[in-house]
Design an enzyme around this catalytic site. Structure first.
Site, PDB file in Angstrom:
ATOM      1  N   HIS A 120       0.762  -1.358  -0.116  1.00 31.20           N
ATOM      2  CA  HIS A 120      -0.147  -0.083  -0.183  1.00 31.20           C
ATOM      3  C   HIS A 120       0.723   1.467   0.105  1.00 31.20           C
ATOM      4  CE1 HIS A 120       0.171   0.992   4.458  1.00 31.20           C
ATOM      5  NE2 HIS A 120       0.115  -0.327   4.881  1.00 31.20           N
ATOM      6  N   ASP A 178       6.054   0.842   6.556  1.00 31.64           N
ATOM      7  CA  ASP A 178       4.792   0.826   6.704  1.00 31.64           C
ATOM      8  C   ASP A 178       4.087   1.723   5.593  1.00 31.64           C
ATOM      9  OD1 ASP A 178       2.212  -0.444   6.867  1.00 31.64           O
ATOM     10  OD2 ASP A 178       2.126   0.584   8.906  1.00 31.64           O
ATOM     11  N   GLU A 210      -5.344   2.131   2.347  1.00 32.59           N
ATOM     12  CA  GLU A 210      -5.361   0.748   3.465  1.00 32.59           C
ATOM     13  C   GLU A 210      -5.332   1.220   4.987  1.00 32.59           C
ATOM     14  OE1 GLU A 210      -3.458  -2.307   5.864  1.00 32.59           O
ATOM     15  OE2 GLU A 210      -2.824  -0.198   5.793  1.00 32.59           O
ATOM     16  N   GLU A 211      -4.755   2.168   5.353  1.00 28.90           N
ATOM     17  CA  GLU A 211      -4.650   2.465   6.967  1.00 28.90           C
ATOM     18  C   GLU A 211      -6.013   2.792   7.316  1.00 28.90           C
ATOM     19  OE1 GLU A 211      -2.327   1.588   8.732  1.00 28.90           O
ATOM     20  OE2 GLU A 211      -0.685   1.902   7.507  1.00 28.90           O
ATOM     21  N   ASP A 233       3.126  -6.398   3.627  1.00 24.10           N
ATOM     22  CA  ASP A 233       2.963  -5.299   4.474  1.00 24.10           C
ATOM     23  C   ASP A 233       3.229  -5.562   5.804  1.00 24.10           C
ATOM     24  OD1 ASP A 233       1.653  -2.862   5.451  1.00 24.10           O
ATOM     25  OD2 ASP A 233      -0.469  -3.489   5.343  1.00 24.10           O
ATOM     26  N   HIS A 275       3.561   3.024  12.868  1.00 18.00           N
ATOM     27  CA  HIS A 275       2.692   4.207  12.959  1.00 18.00           C
ATOM     28  C   HIS A 275       3.082   5.363  13.756  1.00 18.00           C
ATOM     29  CE1 HIS A 275      -1.234   1.380  11.962  1.00 18.00           C
ATOM     30  NE2 HIS A 275      -0.129   1.500  10.902  1.00 18.00           N
TER      31      HIS A 275
END
Length: 469
Positions: A288, A300, A334-335, A362, A432
């Site tokens: 992604h 990520d 995606e998130e 991922d 994140h």
């Protein structure tokens, strides 16, 4: 004449011993035939590994990713940065000489965190490191000042429901695993609101911390009041827990300027190497392109997206063209729960019988050990055999269950799925957070990941028969 016919019949029976008859009268290959077919790819696999790990393409995925994330930065759903990232990749894939490069429009959520801060006022003045959680509402303009109640679980919160009314709930849940612990981030605000809390602060879902809050998605429920919610560092959560256990009164001032806007236009980014014999059949490799709005989104999921691009580049560089179409998809949104992938699935599911396997990377691009795989026992045996081609880089293992938000739609409907299996020991240190930058990435490990991804996708795309469902 009868004698010659018997010899012919015996030879025929020997030739097709152990094989099943198809409805059209042709014969399925025996597993021994399939093993021999896969063994025939030994030299191709070696050429891919040599090019990716030792040759001219060495470090290419790393260097491409570094330029990308240094130029664009983080890429939150609905943001100008994500828009710029998609334009960048559309141009880069065309310049790379890939085929059918195009954008498929989708709608994605658009949330912005705005200005945010938290300060502990009692028992002493202390700045609390926070990151608002996706889709959180704002505080009132003047902020919220309230006493804190610290709990270690939802069970404790429910038992102390009367105490929580009008307070800020701080969750100090221990990290067990991401899958188990993330429920506090996702449901923390809802559970706190049910008992009358005015806000929730959640210990970051991280296995290690250097006073680093980790953001992520959370969900409200229609019948439960919405309250502001953010993640705090492990250190601050544990400190407030210790204070609370001593009976110390804790007061926190929280201010968040988050806003949710109407859904924004975005795109899944697609490129292909068109199949030579069965172009309508597809092997899909993906990662992604969006990220959260902190760090650089290098891990990520910049790494996963760029080894997926690298797979097509390596195959093109070697002058290979598999029998099936090899399709790269760089997902958007995606998130926010696989939003772009969900719309892609709705658009393409009528051709589901032509999707041979769906692959997503991922969970980092650290040292690879093999693949996670979801599919039939017969397909698993074939994939295990393909993985033996990766013995030169010691990445031959096949683990139960592929993992990937974006490919889950297809796997639920029976399409085989694969995800990269790598050493994620440090993944949740940076996940994140502001720490998700190129500094996390290792060029040698990305080379190995690209080799795994390319060998597997090419061999499956080039074998005479699709993987059995």
């Amino acid at each position: 004449m009868k004698h010659l016919f018997l010899i012919f019949l015996m030879n025929l029976l020997h030739q097709y011993a152990g094989k099943s008859l198809r409805r059209d009268g042709s014969y399925l290959k025996s597993f021994e035939d399939i093993k021999n077919e896969i063994a025939g790819y030994t030299n191709v696999a070696k050429a891919i590994i040599d090019l990716a790990v030792h040759g001219k393409a060495q470090n290419r995925s790393y260097e491409r990713l570094a330029v990308f994330v240094d130029t664009i930065g983080p890429r939150l759903s609905g943001s100008k940065n994500l828009e710029a990232a998609i334009e960048y990749m559309y141009s880069a894939l065309q310049k790379d000489g890939l085929e059918n490069v195009h954008l498929e429009p989708v709608k994605v959520p658009h949330w912005e965190r705005g200005e945010e801060f938290a300060v502990m006022l009692e028992p002493r003045n202390h700045s609390i490191a926070i990151l608002g959680l996706g889709n959180s509402i704002a505080t009132p303009p003047e902020g919220i000042t309230a006493e804190v109640i610290v709990v270690a679980s939802f069970d404790e919160l429910h038992k102390r429901a009367q105490e929580a009314k009008g307070k800020i709930v701080v969750y100090n849940e221990p990290f067990i695993s991401y899958g188990e612990t993330v429920q506090y981030r996702v449901r923390g605000a809802v559970e706190a609101a049910k008992v009358g809390a005015v806000a929730s602060l959640i210990r970051s879902i991280a296995s290690f911390s250097i006073h680093s809050p980790h953001t992520g998605g959370q969900s409200y429920q229609p019948d439960v009041p919405k309250i502001p919610t953010a993640c705090i560092s492990v250190e601050d959560a544990e400190m407030m827990s210790r204070m609370s256990l001593r009976g110390t009164k804790i007061v926190v001032h929280l201010k968040m300027g988050a806003k949710t806007y109407p859904d924004s236009p975005s795109f899944n980014t697609v490129a292909e190497i068109v199949g030579s014999k069965y172009p309508e059949q597809v092997v899909l490799v993906s990662g992604h392109l969006d990220s959260w709005d902190v760090g650089q989104g290098a891990m990520d999921d910049g790494g996963g997206a760029f080894i997926s691009w690298e797979a097509l580049s390596l195959i093109k560089d070697l002058g290979l063209r598999p029998k099936r179409t090899l399709r790269l998809v760089l997902w958007t949104g995606e998130e926010q729960g696989g939003v772009g992938a969900g719309q892609y699935y709705q658009l393409h599911k009528e051709n589901i019988s032509n999707f041979d396997i769906v692959m997503e990377s991922d969970e980092g691009t650290f040292k690879p050990s093999g693949l996670g795989f979801s599919g039939s026992a017969e397909a698993r045996d074939i994939v295990k055999e393909i993985m033996t081609l990766l013995q030169p880089i010691n990445a031959t293992d096949v683990y139960n269950n592929a993992d990937g938000t974006d490919i889950a739609y297809w796997m639920r409907d029976g399409v085989p799925g694969a995800s990269l299996h790598d050493d994620i020991n440090k993944y949740f240190w940076f996940h994140h957070s502001q720490g998700d930058t190129m500094t996390v990435q290792d060029p040698n490990q990305m080379n190995l990941c690209a080799a795994v991804w390319t060998v597997v996708s090419y061999v499956i795309a080039d074998m005479e028969e699709m993987l059995p469902r």
